[in-house]
Scaffold this active site. Structure first.
Site, PDB file in Angstrom:
ATOM      1  N   GLU A  31     -14.331   4.850 -13.609  1.00  0.00           N
ATOM      2  CA  GLU A  31     -13.038   4.736 -14.292  1.00  0.00           C
ATOM      3  C   GLU A  31     -12.787   5.949 -15.183  1.00  0.00           C
ATOM      4  O   GLU A  31     -11.664   6.449 -15.273  1.00  0.00           O
ATOM      5  CB  GLU A  31     -12.967   3.446 -15.114  1.00  0.00           C
ATOM      6  CG  GLU A  31     -13.024   2.179 -14.273  1.00  0.00           C
ATOM      7  CD  GLU A  31     -11.903   2.094 -13.240  1.00  0.00           C
ATOM      8  OE1 GLU A  31     -10.776   2.514 -13.560  1.00  0.00           O
ATOM      9  OE2 GLU A  31     -12.156   1.626 -12.127  1.00  0.00           O
ATOM     10  N   TRP A  72       1.631   5.891 -11.458  1.00  0.00           N
ATOM     11  CA  TRP A  72       2.910   5.418 -10.920  1.00  0.00           C
ATOM     12  C   TRP A  72       3.137   5.964  -9.506  1.00  0.00           C
ATOM     13  O   TRP A  72       3.647   5.279  -8.634  1.00  0.00           O
ATOM     14  CB  TRP A  72       4.068   5.757 -11.861  1.00  0.00           C
ATOM     15  CG  TRP A  72       4.236   4.683 -12.896  1.00  0.00           C
ATOM     16  CD1 TRP A  72       3.786   4.717 -14.195  1.00  0.00           C
ATOM     17  CD2 TRP A  72       4.832   3.386 -12.715  1.00  0.00           C
ATOM     18  NE1 TRP A  72       4.074   3.526 -14.825  1.00  0.00           N
ATOM     19  CE2 TRP A  72       4.714   2.695 -13.944  1.00  0.00           C
ATOM     20  CE3 TRP A  72       5.448   2.746 -11.636  1.00  0.00           C
ATOM     21  CZ2 TRP A  72       5.202   1.393 -14.119  1.00  0.00           C
ATOM     22  CZ3 TRP A  72       5.932   1.452 -11.809  1.00  0.00           C
ATOM     23  CH2 TRP A  72       5.800   0.778 -13.040  1.00  0.00           C
ATOM     24  N   TRP A 114      10.041   4.795  -9.273  1.00  0.00           N
ATOM     25  CA  TRP A 114       8.888   4.756 -10.182  1.00  0.00           C
ATOM     26  C   TRP A 114       9.163   5.476 -11.499  1.00  0.00           C
ATOM     27  O   TRP A 114       8.511   5.196 -12.508  1.00  0.00           O
ATOM     28  CB  TRP A 114       7.632   5.298  -9.503  1.00  0.00           C
ATOM     29  CG  TRP A 114       7.699   6.721  -9.026  1.00  0.00           C
ATOM     30  CD1 TRP A 114       8.076   7.163  -7.792  1.00  0.00           C
ATOM     31  CD2 TRP A 114       7.364   7.903  -9.780  1.00  0.00           C
ATOM     32  NE1 TRP A 114       8.008   8.530  -7.729  1.00  0.00           N
ATOM     33  CE2 TRP A 114       7.572   9.011  -8.933  1.00  0.00           C
ATOM     34  CE3 TRP A 114       6.913   8.130 -11.088  1.00  0.00           C
ATOM     35  CZ2 TRP A 114       7.355  10.330  -9.354  1.00  0.00           C
ATOM     36  CZ3 TRP A 114       6.692   9.443 -11.497  1.00  0.00           C
ATOM     37  CH2 TRP A 114       6.906  10.521 -10.636  1.00  0.00           C
ATOM     38  N   ASN A 142      -5.274  -3.725 -16.765  1.00  0.00           N
ATOM     39  CA  ASN A 142      -5.183  -2.843 -15.594  1.00  0.00           C
ATOM     40  C   ASN A 142      -4.646  -3.534 -14.336  1.00  0.00           C
ATOM     41  O   ASN A 142      -3.759  -3.012 -13.659  1.00  0.00           O
ATOM     42  CB  ASN A 142      -6.555  -2.230 -15.313  1.00  0.00           C
ATOM     43  CG  ASN A 142      -6.618  -1.521 -13.978  1.00  0.00           C
ATOM     44  OD1 ASN A 142      -7.174  -2.033 -13.019  1.00  0.00           O
ATOM     45  ND2 ASN A 142      -6.015  -0.348 -13.879  1.00  0.00           N
ATOM     46  N   TRP A 156      15.780   4.400  -2.827  1.00  0.00           N
ATOM     47  CA  TRP A 156      15.636   3.628  -4.072  1.00  0.00           C
ATOM     48  C   TRP A 156      16.953   2.989  -4.442  1.00  0.00           C
ATOM     49  O   TRP A 156      18.023   3.537  -4.176  1.00  0.00           O
ATOM     50  CB  TRP A 156      15.208   4.534  -5.233  1.00  0.00           C
ATOM     51  CG  TRP A 156      13.948   5.302  -5.004  1.00  0.00           C
ATOM     52  CD1 TRP A 156      13.845   6.646  -4.789  1.00  0.00           C
ATOM     53  CD2 TRP A 156      12.614   4.787  -4.947  1.00  0.00           C
ATOM     54  NE1 TRP A 156      12.527   6.997  -4.619  1.00  0.00           N
ATOM     55  CE2 TRP A 156      11.743   5.874  -4.712  1.00  0.00           C
ATOM     56  CE3 TRP A 156      12.065   3.511  -5.083  1.00  0.00           C
ATOM     57  CZ2 TRP A 156      10.363   5.732  -4.606  1.00  0.00           C
ATOM     58  CZ3 TRP A 156      10.694   3.379  -4.976  1.00  0.00           C
ATOM     59  CH2 TRP A 156       9.862   4.475  -4.737  1.00  0.00           C
ATOM     60  N   TRP A 207     -11.677   8.571 -12.949  1.00  0.00           N
ATOM     61  CA  TRP A 207     -10.266   8.459 -12.561  1.00  0.00           C
ATOM     62  C   TRP A 207      -9.366   9.135 -13.580  1.00  0.00           C
ATOM     63  O   TRP A 207      -8.354   9.753 -13.236  1.00  0.00           O
ATOM     64  CB  TRP A 207      -9.853   6.987 -12.380  1.00  0.00           C
ATOM     65  CG  TRP A 207     -10.105   6.573 -10.975  1.00  0.00           C
ATOM     66  CD1 TRP A 207     -11.188   5.913 -10.495  1.00  0.00           C
ATOM     67  CD2 TRP A 207      -9.254   6.836  -9.834  1.00  0.00           C
ATOM     68  NE1 TRP A 207     -11.085   5.761  -9.134  1.00  0.00           N
ATOM     69  CE2 TRP A 207      -9.910   6.310  -8.719  1.00  0.00           C
ATOM     70  CE3 TRP A 207      -8.021   7.470  -9.676  1.00  0.00           C
ATOM     71  CZ2 TRP A 207      -9.371   6.387  -7.437  1.00  0.00           C
ATOM     72  CZ3 TRP A 207      -7.482   7.562  -8.402  1.00  0.00           C
ATOM     73  CH2 TRP A 207      -8.156   7.021  -7.306  1.00  0.00           C
TER      74      TRP A 207
END
Length: 476
Positions: A274, A381, A358, A340, A305, A277
């Site tokens: 993590e 995102w 997004w 999360n 969209w 990441w």
DNA sequence: CCTGGAGTTGTCCTA
DNA sequence: TTAGGACAACTCCAG
């Protein structure tokens, strides 16, 4: 008295493992400085929740500096130039920031100050690996997480060992134009700020208490517990990392030391991943500075969209009629944080069920998260939307009902943030619209009044999303 | 050079 | 009830 040196603090509000403070302390009397940068950060000025966090962070670190933290407001270039002139400082120290505008700002300031004969020292204080030091054999940047981490990072030189907290001599002369903390006006004039800060203990010490508690009590269950939003299964260190109350190197080494026990190998590996990441997000932002606004996969530039103001509002307010989504959005509003797994669910809902861009999700998160981080926010995102690096496949559309039943089976997360559903039986806690009238009435729930009816049909919107995604395939 | 397996976090349908 | 396959396209990387 020795010549004073400036430490310009930004996202590194700690005394331990702070290279800028550590090395400055060896040179002279330290002037710790924080500047509320009002120039502009490319439309990404610090969001409201983050400013609340920042206020308390500055208050806390000011105690560590015996009240000698110097606060300013304005264009950092101007503030620093003036400060150097007035204090006679010969050198300035800072830890690097890695967002595109901060990189541009800092390199310009560095150049200017050097040309004026001021020494400038910059360090890595917030990443395990510098983004330019990790690359594939052919010199290009990684695009997939696993090889980035396993090959690129783990085969590179290990992160530097954390530095100790130095003994400081502090500059104590008056600087007439410095601001008080309230004058920075970091707190919004809205009772919302109290909700946020009541949930957090904001200091370098608090970050360490959290890390110690996490590694001793929660690391062993991390693999499973981290997916259950009603539990405290995650570390919740993210806002402390964002403002630098703790450094990734401190977490990296401390958790390995504490997690070096039989049976903890997998949990530790997952936890370290993590942190990796976070590194990967910064790495992506560094190599693709456009990801804050532009689709990394340009095929998505023709994605159909929709923007429905009312639906967006319902998402923001947590009034979609889907309990796990609404609980998540209200957790965000009330605490400045969201678990999360729930972040993925609300992201998927906005982007796939509602087919909204997004960008809208990224903006709302930017303003309301205490851990808002431009790199993680942008990369994540894009990941949810399917246009990012190593993105979620287009067909991975989370079903908020299934996910709720799987990860919040007894509804305790939902009930925490949706008290209006407290008395609904577990069987209907994720599907109140399926509850018989008698059950609803007994629970005091009036759909459309005390709690919304679902604002969309999951099956239809899923189908529409699949069609929208197939419309931008290369082969069409 | 080519080839093939694998890649953060799912869902739905069918047998 | 449960397990397996379908649902793309593309990058990385070992062989």
């Amino acid at each position: 008295m020795t010549t004073p040196v400036i430490v310009w603090l930004r996202h590194d509000l700690r005394l331990a493992d702070n290279p800028a403070i550590f090395y400055a302390a060896q040179q002279g009397a330290v002037i710790p400085v924080f500047i509320d940068d009002t120039s502009q950060l490319g439309n990404w000025n610090t969001g409201a929740a983050s400013r609340c966090w920042l206020h308390h962070s500055l208050e806390s670190i000011n105690h560590e500096f015996e009240g000698q933290l110097r606060l300013f407001k304005g264009n950092p270039q101007d503030v620093l130039t003036q400060l150097i002139k007035d204090t006679g400082a010969q050198a300035i120290y800072w830890n690097r920031c890695y967002t595109p505008h901060a990189i541009a700002r800092d390199s310009s300031i560095k150049q200017t100050l050097k040309s004026q004969g001021v020494e400038v020292f910059s360090y890595n204080g917030s990443l395990l690996w510098e983004p330019w030091q990790v690359s594939k054999a052919d010199g290009t940047a990684y695009k997939v997480f696993t090889p980035f981490y396993r090959k690129g990072c783990l085969n590179a030189a290990p992160p530097a060992e954390p530095l100790s907290r130095p003994k400081l001599t502090l500059f104590s002369e008056q600087i007439p134009y410095q601001h008080s903390l309230p004058e920075l006006e970091l707190l919004p004039d809205h009772p919302w700020k109290n909700q946020i800060t009541d949930h957090w203990d904001i200091s370098e010490d608090a970050a360490w208490r959290l890390l110690r508690q996490f590694t001793s009590e929660r690391l062993s269950d991390y693999q499973d517990a981290r997916d259950i939003p009603s539990l405290e299964g995650t570390s919740t260190l993210s806002p402390y990392l964002q403002w630098g109350q703790i450094s990734p190197r401190q977490i990296w080494y401390y958790s390995q030391q504490q997690g070096n026990k039989p049976g903890l190998e997998d949990a530790l590996d997952t936890f370290l991943k993590e942190l990796a990441w976070r590194e990967f997000s910064y790495y992506q932002l560094y190599h693709n500075p456009g990801i804050t606004t532009e689709n990394l996969n340009q095929r998505f530039n023709r994605f159909p969209w929709k923007h429905e103001a009312e639906q967006y509002h319902q998402w923001q307010q947590g009034c979609t009629g889907f309990p796990i989504i609404d609980a998540g959005m209200r957790e965000l509003w009330q605490t400045g944080y969201m678990h999360n797994r729930v972040r993925m669910l609300v992201g998927s809902f906005l982007v796939k069920n509602q087919l909204q861009h997004w960008h809208y999700g990224a903006r709302w998160f930017w303003d309301t998260l205490v851990d808002a981080d431009l790199a993680s926010n942008s990369a994540s995102w894009q990941w949810v939307a399917g246009c990012g690096t190593d993105a979620a496949p287009y067909f991975r559309i989370f079903n908020p009902v299934t996910q709720g039943q799987k990860f919040d089976p007894d509804g305790s997360y939902v009930r925490r943030y949706l008290p209006e559903l407290t008395d609904l039986p577990n069987r209907y806690i994720h599907t109140p619209w399926e509850a018989p009238a008698a059950v609803l009435s007994k629970a005091g729930v009036v759909l459309g009044s005390t709690y919304p009816l679902p604002i969309l049909d999951l099956k239809e919107t899923r189908q529409a999303a699949l069609e929208a995604f197939s419309s931008i395939k290369e082969t069409v």
